[in-house]
Design a protein around this motif. Structure first.
Motif, short mmCIF file in Angstrom:
data_model
loop_
_atom_site.label_atom_id
_atom_site.label_comp_id
_atom_site.label_asym_id
_atom_site.label_seq_id
_atom_site.Cartn_x
_atom_site.Cartn_y
_atom_site.Cartn_z
N GLU A 71 -3.37 26.46 -40.31
CA GLU A 71 -2.50 26.04 -39.62
C GLU A 71 -1.70 25.56 -40.78
OE1 GLU A 71 -3.81 23.24 -36.94
OE2 GLU A 71 -3.79 25.30 -35.63
N LEU A 72 -2.68 24.94 -41.85
CA LEU A 72 -2.02 23.91 -43.17
C LEU A 72 -1.17 25.47 -44.23
CD1 LEU A 72 -1.30 21.46 -44.84
CD2 LEU A 72 -3.96 21.57 -45.85
N ALA A 73 -1.61 26.15 -44.37
CA ALA A 73 -1.11 27.86 -45.90
C ALA A 73 0.16 27.76 -44.49
CB ALA A 73 -2.44 28.68 -45.69
N ALA A 74 0.06 28.00 -43.09
CA ALA A 74 0.99 28.36 -42.97
C ALA A 74 2.60 27.21 -42.43
CB ALA A 74 0.90 28.38 -41.06
N TYR A 75 1.78 26.09 -43.08
CA TYR A 75 3.08 25.33 -43.01
C TYR A 75 3.98 25.32 -44.32
CZ TYR A 75 6.20 20.77 -43.33
OH TYR A 75 6.99 19.77 -42.99
N ILE A 76 2.86 25.57 -45.53
CA ILE A 76 3.38 25.67 -47.01
C ILE A 76 4.26 26.65 -46.98
CG2 ILE A 76 2.51 26.16 -49.69
CD1 ILE A 76 0.18 24.22 -48.80
N GLY A 77 3.69 27.76 -46.33
CA GLY A 77 3.77 28.92 -46.48
C GLY A 77 6.01 28.96 -45.59
N GLU A 78 6.05 28.33 -44.83
CA GLU A 78 7.23 28.31 -44.02
C GLU A 78 7.96 27.46 -45.42
OE1 GLU A 78 8.88 29.78 -41.01
OE2 GLU A 78 7.18 30.85 -41.82
N VAL A 79 7.83 26.60 -45.57
CA VAL A 79 7.88 25.68 -46.83
C VAL A 79 8.55 26.55 -46.80
CG1 VAL A 79 8.43 23.99 -47.90
CG2 VAL A 79 7.20 23.34 -46.33
N LEU A 80 7.94 27.05 -48.13
CA LEU A 80 8.64 28.40 -48.75
C LEU A 80 10.06 29.37 -48.70
CD1 LEU A 80 5.43 28.57 -50.16
CD2 LEU A 80 7.63 28.00 -52.17
N VAL A 81 9.16 29.66 -47.08
CA VAL A 81 10.47 30.66 -46.48
C VAL A 81 11.73 30.25 -46.21
CG1 VAL A 81 10.63 31.78 -44.28
CG2 VAL A 81 8.21 32.19 -45.77
N ARG A 82 11.99 29.12 -45.09
CA ARG A 82 12.99 27.95 -45.34
C ARG A 82 13.07 26.71 -45.95
NH1 ARG A 82 11.22 25.44 -39.14
NH2 ARG A 82 9.89 26.77 -38.09
N GLN A 83 13.23 27.05 -46.97
CA GLN A 83 13.29 26.12 -48.44
C GLN A 83 13.40 26.86 -49.35
OE1 GLN A 83 13.07 22.19 -48.08
NE2 GLN A 83 14.86 22.46 -49.52
N PHE A 84 12.65 28.10 -49.31
CA PHE A 84 13.18 28.46 -50.93
C PHE A 84 14.01 30.29 -50.32
CE2 PHE A 84 10.56 25.31 -51.95
CZ PHE A 84 10.96 24.80 -52.60
N GLY A 85 14.00 30.07 -49.13
CA GLY A 85 14.11 31.89 -49.06
C GLY A 85 13.29 33.21 -49.41
#
Length: 192
Positions: A71-85
């Motif tokens: 779940e933590l890895a998913a959060y990091i991935g979503e930051v990379l998706v939502r914040q950085f495209g």
């Protein structure tokens, strides 16, 4: 939407893979302490809160549960998706986040995908802050932190000043100064 392949459900399987990461990230936020959850908004700055939460988890759970790590890895991935495209990879690269399509064309080497699960392991075993790892990934992708939906060169003066300010706030926070939060009421009074 399925692509033209021999498998008419291929597109839906890819959407399901992406949706599973998004759902895991949202479970991570929902399961966090209320004081931290309010600041977990899938931005680069929120990773400072996540780093603090990881410290608490690491101190209370030994080792941190696999479900929590994912779940933590998913959060990091979503930051990379939502914040950085970035965008979630599917198929054999499941769990990686691909660089944004808008990465500069002048780059000498192809931007490598991010590996959020590896970032979590680096944090848990080596103590390397998630916020720092994501920053380095954004630099490798040639996108600026703090810019949603737009990519710019991270080497610009404004980007570097924002990063310096964030580093100062993080450092001050780890030393007990909690009132620096970029709000108008957060003033630093110099005395001689």
């Amino acid at each position: 939407m399925a692509r033209k392949t021999d498998n008419p459900t291929a597109g839906s399987a890819q959407a399901d893979e992406t949706a599973s990461w998004v759902a895991a990230a949202e479970r991570f936020v929902a399961g966090g302490p209320p004081a931290r959850v309010a600041k977990m908004d899938f931005t680069w700055r929120s990773l400072g809160e996540v780093d603090l939460l990881v410290d608490v988890l690491a101190a209370s759970e030994s080792p941190v549960a696999l479900k929590t790590r994912m779940e933590l890895a998913a959060y990091i991935g979503e930051v990379l998706v939502r914040q950085f495209g970035g965008r979630w990879a599917t198929g054999e690269h499941f769990g990686e986040v691909l660089p944004p399509d808008t990465a500069p064309k002048k780059a000498k080497a192809k931007a490598e995908p991010a590996q959020p699960t590896r970032m979590v392991e680096n944090r848990l075993t080596g103590g390397e802050a998630l916020q720092d790892q994501v920053f380095e990934q954004s630099r490798a992708w040639s996108v600026e932190t703090g810019v949603v939906g737009q990519t710019t060169n991270v080497d610009g003066p404004a980007a570097m000043m924002r990063l310096a300010a964030d580093a100062f706030v993080k450092s001050a926070g780890s030393n007990g100064v909690t009132w620096l939060d970029y709000s108008p009421r957060a003033r630093f009074v110099w005395t001689s």
